[in-house]
Design an enzyme around this catalytic site. Structure first.
Site, PDB file in Angstrom:
ATOM      1  CG  HIS A   1       3.043   4.100 -10.521  1.00  0.00           C
ATOM      2  ND1 HIS A   1       4.053   5.033 -10.519  1.00  0.00           N
ATOM      3  CD2 HIS A   1       1.952   4.714  -9.989  1.00  0.00           C
ATOM      4  CE1 HIS A   1       3.594   6.172 -10.022  1.00  0.00           C
ATOM      5  NE2 HIS A   1       2.318   6.002  -9.689  1.00  0.00           N
TER       6      HIS A   1
ATOM      7  CB  CYS B   1       7.313   6.318 -14.040  1.00  0.00           C
ATOM      8  SG  CYS B   1       5.714   6.208 -13.212  1.00  0.00           S
TER       9      CYS B   1
ATOM     10  CG  ASP C   1      -2.180  -3.647   6.838  1.00  0.00           C
ATOM     11  OD1 ASP C   1      -2.411  -3.303   8.014  1.00  0.00           O
ATOM     12  OD2 ASP C   1      -3.025  -4.233   6.139  1.00  0.00           O
TER      13      ASP C   1
ATOM     14  CB  CYS D   1       7.102   8.079 -10.305  1.00  0.00           C
ATOM     15  SG  CYS D   1       7.293   6.384  -9.713  1.00  0.00           S
TER      16      CYS D   1
ATOM     17  CG  ASP E   1      -4.477 -11.164   8.896  1.00  0.00           C
ATOM     18  OD1 ASP E   1      -4.072 -12.342   8.766  1.00  0.00           O
ATOM     19  OD2 ASP E   1      -5.375 -10.687   8.197  1.00  0.00           O
TER      20      ASP E   1
ATOM     21  CB  CYS F   1       8.601   3.123 -10.252  1.00  0.00           C
ATOM     22  SG  CYS F   1       7.235   3.128 -11.429  1.00  0.00           S
TER      23      CYS F   1
HETATM   24 ZN   LIG Z   1       6.099   5.087 -11.213  1.00  0.00          ZN
END
Ligand SMILES: [Zn+2]
Length: 387
Positions: free
Chosen positions: A353, A327, A284, A322, A91, A324
């Protein structure tokens, strides 16, 4: 080459495409995680790569104060300094400086402000903000603008918009005169890999407060100055959500369809889907990372405040839908324990996560756009039951 934007699919307003930057390709619409001081707090770069992050945002104001742009330039620019080979956006520093209400003074020349770190006095102008961003060496950099406060009356909103337009011209002029000074260009890294020397891409920022006519005028005059991409600034400054959406929609209508559109500083998972549907290509927000550090987690079943005692013996994963690494491996009980014990690991895992959830959401949005399933768009993305 500085930046190429390919629109691959467009159905009504929503579109999916690719930004080709000197540091790789970015699939759009994209959510950009915020790495304020060249770090996404608590998450190492290899994990960001594993999550599929293609572009990061870093804040010029913070890096200018610490470690200083001269240091980053001497280290070869942000990519080399933070060991991040993919794309970066900085920015202009304007938004942060304008957040320092008591510590700043605005003139036509620029903004005098005091550091939140040690109270020392500094000055940002369109020229010095460009100089700083060229030294940092992000792939996409932003024109220096004034973020109009909310609420603001008509006269104040116009004066602020005019200032941003004058600063946009000065930003572009300085950038055009100095763009060859980007550290990775001087190092020849990119020049070797591409047929023509690569430079950064400077985006313009549309202001105009909450006034439809001023937004249209700001968009038209910013487009007239000419940039390879356009940001919608001055939103998420305290106005009601419905008004944010209304102004986004009104502004997009006046931006060229063949250039990327960047909506700064939004939003919740529901909002980023909604804005992508309206034709926003880049977004963002600190929300997923900041909320994670406060134990607030976004899941396919709604928000989870992991600090709550009800999770103390909950063996299930944080989000059963999820995939990820958090998880897949840890239970809600363990995440709750880490948070309650103030363990550093809690921040890292929670952030991984939340970022995964945001990135996965955008992945599904891109997929839905590519399938052209606009009629079922929102239901496709939000097909899972919510409590
Ligand atoms: Zn997750």
């Amino acid at each position: 080459m500085s930046l190429t934007f390919h629109l691959d699919f467009a159905s009504s307003e929503a579109r999916a495409g690719r930004l080709i930057t000197p540091h790789g390709e970015v699939e759009t619409p994209v959510f950009m995680p915020v790495g304020t001081v060249a770090s996404v707090k608590g998450v190492p770069q290899e994990t960001l790569e594993e999550l599929g992050v293609q572009i990061l945002l870093a804040n010029t104001y913070h890096l200018y104060l610490r470690p200083g742009v001269t240091t980053v330039r001497q280290m070869g620019g942000l990519h080399r300094f933070m060991a991040w080979p993919r794309a970066i956006l900085t920015d202009s520093g304007g938004f942060q400086v304008f957040s320092l209400n008591d510590l700043r003074k605005v003139t036509d020349e620029g903004v005098t402000f005091r550091s939140h770190l040690d109270g020392s006095t500094h000055f940002f102008s369109p020229e010095s903000a460009m100089e700083a961003q060229i030294a940092l060496g992000a792939d996409i950099i932003m024109a220096f603008d004034e973020c109009t406060e909310y609420p603001a009356d008509a006269a104040r909103t116009r004066a602020s918009m005019e200032l941003t337009l004058r600063w946009a011209e000065r930003s572009k002029k300085y950038f055009e005169d100095h763009k060859a000074e980007v550290p990775w260009n001087a190092a020849g890294e990119i020049a070797r890999a591409t047929p023509v020397p690569a430079t950064q891409a400077l985006f313009g920022i549309v202001q105009g407060g909450m006034d439809h006519k001023l937004r249209r005028e700001s968009a038209a005059r910013t487009v007239e100055i000419g940039f390879p991409g356009y940001a919608i600034g001055g939103l998420s400054v305290g106005e009601p959500r419905a008004l944010t959406r209304e102004i986004v929609e009104a502004t997009i209508a006046h931006l060229p369809s063949d250039k990327p559109r960047y909506l700064m500083g939004v939003g919740t998972p529901e909002e980023i889907v909604d804005y992508a549907c309206l034709g926003v290509d880049m977004m963002d927000c600190v929300l997923p990372t900041r909320a994670a550090r406060h134990g607030l987690l976004f899941t396919s079943e709604g928000k989870v405040s992991i600090k709550q005692a009800r999770y103390a013996q909950d063996e299930t994963p944080l989000d059963p839908n999820c995939g990820c690494r958090v998880c897949r491996r840890y239970s809600r009980a363990y995440l709750r324990h880490l948070y309650a014990s103030n363990e550093v690991l809690a921040q890292g895992l929670n952030t991984v996560h939340n970022l995964s959830f945001y990135l996965d959401t955008m992945r599904r949005v891109r997929h839905a756009i590519r399938l052209g399933e606009r009629s079922r768009f929102l239901s496709d993305v939000w097909s899972r039951p919510k409590p």
